[in-house]
Design an enzyme around this catalytic site. Sequence first.
Site, PDB file in Angstrom:
ATOM      1  N   ASP A  21       0.871  -1.179   0.000  1.00 50.62           N
ATOM      2  CA  ASP A  21       0.000   0.000   0.000  1.00 50.62           C
ATOM      3  C   ASP A  21       0.905   1.226   0.000  1.00 50.62           C
ATOM      4  O   ASP A  21       2.045   1.161   0.478  1.00 50.62           O
ATOM      5  CB  ASP A  21      -0.881  -0.014   1.267  1.00 50.62           C
ATOM      6  CG  ASP A  21      -2.025   1.000   1.212  1.00 50.62           C
ATOM      7  OD1 ASP A  21      -2.137   1.742   0.207  1.00 50.62           O
ATOM      8  OD2 ASP A  21      -2.795   1.052   2.182  1.00 50.62           O
ATOM      9  N   HIS A  22       0.401   2.310  -0.532  1.00 49.14           N
ATOM     10  CA  HIS A  22       1.149   3.565  -0.449  1.00 49.14           C
ATOM     11  C   HIS A  22       0.975   4.137   0.958  1.00 49.14           C
ATOM     12  O   HIS A  22      -0.166   4.432   1.345  1.00 49.14           O
ATOM     13  CB  HIS A  22       0.596   4.581  -1.446  1.00 49.14           C
ATOM     14  CG  HIS A  22       0.732   4.176  -2.888  1.00 49.14           C
ATOM     15  ND1 HIS A  22      -0.273   4.354  -3.809  1.00 49.14           N
ATOM     16  CD2 HIS A  22       1.760   3.609  -3.554  1.00 49.14           C
ATOM     17  CE1 HIS A  22       0.140   3.924  -5.003  1.00 49.14           C
ATOM     18  NE2 HIS A  22       1.367   3.461  -4.865  1.00 49.14           N
TER      19      HIS A  22
ATOM     20  N   PHE B 184      -5.187   4.112   0.955  1.00 48.74           N
ATOM     21  CA  PHE B 184      -6.351   3.347   0.465  1.00 48.74           C
ATOM     22  C   PHE B 184      -6.023   2.540  -0.791  1.00 48.74           C
ATOM     23  O   PHE B 184      -6.916   2.208  -1.567  1.00 48.74           O
ATOM     24  CB  PHE B 184      -7.553   4.268   0.172  1.00 48.74           C
ATOM     25  CG  PHE B 184      -7.754   5.364   1.173  1.00 48.74           C
ATOM     26  CD1 PHE B 184      -7.983   5.066   2.502  1.00 48.74           C
ATOM     27  CD2 PHE B 184      -7.706   6.703   0.791  1.00 48.74           C
ATOM     28  CE1 PHE B 184      -8.153   6.070   3.438  1.00 48.74           C
ATOM     29  CE2 PHE B 184      -7.876   7.715   1.714  1.00 48.74           C
ATOM     30  CZ  PHE B 184      -8.100   7.398   3.046  1.00 48.74           C
ATOM     31  N   HIS B 185      -4.746   2.220  -0.992  1.00 46.21           N
ATOM     32  CA  HIS B 185      -4.344   1.543  -2.225  1.00 46.21           C
ATOM     33  C   HIS B 185      -3.723   0.172  -1.978  1.00 46.21           C
ATOM     34  O   HIS B 185      -2.737  -0.186  -2.626  1.00 46.21           O
ATOM     35  CB  HIS B 185      -3.341   2.418  -2.998  1.00 46.21           C
ATOM     36  CG  HIS B 185      -3.879   3.757  -3.373  1.00 46.21           C
ATOM     37  ND1 HIS B 185      -3.083   4.870  -3.566  1.00 46.21           N
ATOM     38  CD2 HIS B 185      -5.161   4.179  -3.580  1.00 46.21           C
ATOM     39  CE1 HIS B 185      -3.833   5.901  -3.885  1.00 46.21           C
ATOM     40  NE2 HIS B 185      -5.097   5.521  -3.900  1.00 46.21           N
ATOM     41  N   PRO B 186      -4.260  -0.645  -1.053  1.00 43.04           N
ATOM     42  CA  PRO B 186      -3.665  -1.964  -0.865  1.00 43.04           C
ATOM     43  C   PRO B 186      -3.863  -2.826  -2.115  1.00 43.04           C
ATOM     44  O   PRO B 186      -4.911  -2.787  -2.755  1.00 43.04           O
ATOM     45  CB  PRO B 186      -4.426  -2.537   0.344  1.00 43.04           C
ATOM     46  CG  PRO B 186      -5.714  -1.795   0.385  1.00 43.04           C
ATOM     47  CD  PRO B 186      -5.421  -0.430  -0.170  1.00 43.04           C
TER      48      PRO B 186
END
Length: 512
Positions: A297-298, A449-451
């Site tokens: 994730d980021h 929110f980028h997993p």
Amino acid sequence: MTSVMNHDTYDYVVVGAGSAGCVVAARLSEQPDVRVLLLEAGGPDSHPDVQNPVMWPTLFKGELDWGYDTQPLRHANDRIDHIPRGKMLGGCHSHNASAWVRGHSADFDTWADQGNAGWDWQSVLRLYRKIENWQGPASELRGTGGPMWVTPNAEPNPIAAAFVEAGSTVGIPSVADNNGPTMEGTSFFNLTIKDGRRYSVVHAYLQPAIERPNLTVLTCAETQRLSLDGTRCVGVNYVHDDTEKTAFAEQEVILCAGVIGSPRALLLSGIGPAKDLNELGIPVVADLAGVGRNLQDHPLLGGINYECKGALPEPRNNGAESAMWWRSDPQLTSPNIQAVILEFPFATPELVGRLPSEHCYAIAPSVARPASRGTVKLVSADPSVAPAIDVNFLARDADIEAMLVAVDICREMGASSAYNDLRKREIMPGNLGRADMIEFIRQSVSTYFHPTGTCKMGIDAQSVVDPELRVCGITGLRVADASVMPTVTTGNTNAPTVMIGEMAAELVQVSP
Ligand SMILES: Cc1cc2nc3c(=O)[nH]c(=O)nc-3n(C[C@H](O)[C@H](O)[C@H](O)COP(=O)(O)OP(=O)(O)OC[C@H]3O[C@@H](n4cnc5c(N)ncnc54)[C@H](O)[C@@H]3O)c2cc1C
């Protein structure tokens, strides 16, 4: 949406009506002789806060969110973060911030270099052009006439406009379109917003397909396990109306349940690392070491916060309208850091007490190519028990070093003349030495929110799906969602996931 169950047996069963699942189901049902079932655990996307694109932060931990928390973040003071995931038609595209970012060409060329033939930039560009109904200036790189309404930002908030302008004060150019020839610089996001309303995969793909007699969409239908006959997937077991049911797939099941839901369904079905499955007493069907591993994730800092001089301008569009991509090290060949402006205050629960009660905005820096990796693991064979999500932020020093550079650049931008009419003062972090700044980073890191990546596509021993998205060692089963990304893209992950949905629909038809 109709939720009429026509058959028990279909050609294709698609699990999860999110960014990828809606695309897969809609595209497959274009063939009138093919029966498609789309199963979604959540309900409709009709809540007013879903349709109003600025309200996305209010959906956290509500009934339309799966409500997942992380394990204690070992490299971030054992804090616990919340990982929002949309539980409704549209999945996270009904929950997200409506930014449309396709990613850097190097993201996809790297996937192809790792053995994923057909996923290079030129190949995925064809799909992006097929997807888009781009409303901005004509460009060979953009698509028009596709299902997804994508628009440049109209009338941005002055806080977001100042961020784009501030780049030039620190030597970072502004780019007209971060989905154009280069994403590197400051820019306004492209948005999937139409007439002030969210425009998700539901609007673009599902609604136009819903009247087809060969497509059945069933909401409030949670898949618990795959139905397996040896190593062939023949359908799915799901719960609907408190009743356990089975839907059979004569051709294939396509798992589109997202970065948590897809590995969870595989593991519950005995597909995953044999040791982990044995410990939970789940019979092993396929010993696949990579299921639930490779979580990326980021990491996003919440955040560099400012008090506004006067009243805070009302958030517009998605409330997060502009961004910056840059390199933390000039030796790099493509950007590895990103920042986003937030037209509201943004801090982790540990630091929120430092903020005045109103009139704040934030700049949130992030690491766009993180080195850290985490896991999604079952803690029980009971499908109603949430899995353990270990995002493992900041496990690798490289992520801390990149974040330190990102914070410096963002603080310079926030202090620049571009913000003279808006900025009263920087509230936090302020000027800190290296050790204190690293401590601030550990206290303020959270999800962007980028997993992605928990069912990695590839050809090595950690791969869960092959480059045609077929689950290794199982027939009749593919995964198609953000979980198949071998490495997270440099930008926000929705557009790449829609692209994965389009790719999957083509692959199902050309390489059964
Ligand atoms: C708050 C937030 C803001 C974001 N902002 C942006 C942004 O602005 N731009 C961007 O590019 N990206 C953004 N993202 C990320 C992006 O939206 C996701 O990466 C993308 O939507 C993931 O798509 P997916 O198809 O993999 O999964 P999802 O969209 O999560 O779809 C999975 C679907 O499967 C369903 N499901 C799960 N398990 C089961 C089961 N067992 N049975 C049946 N159904 C099941 C879920 O309910 C869901 O509908 C954001 C995400 C969030 C949460």
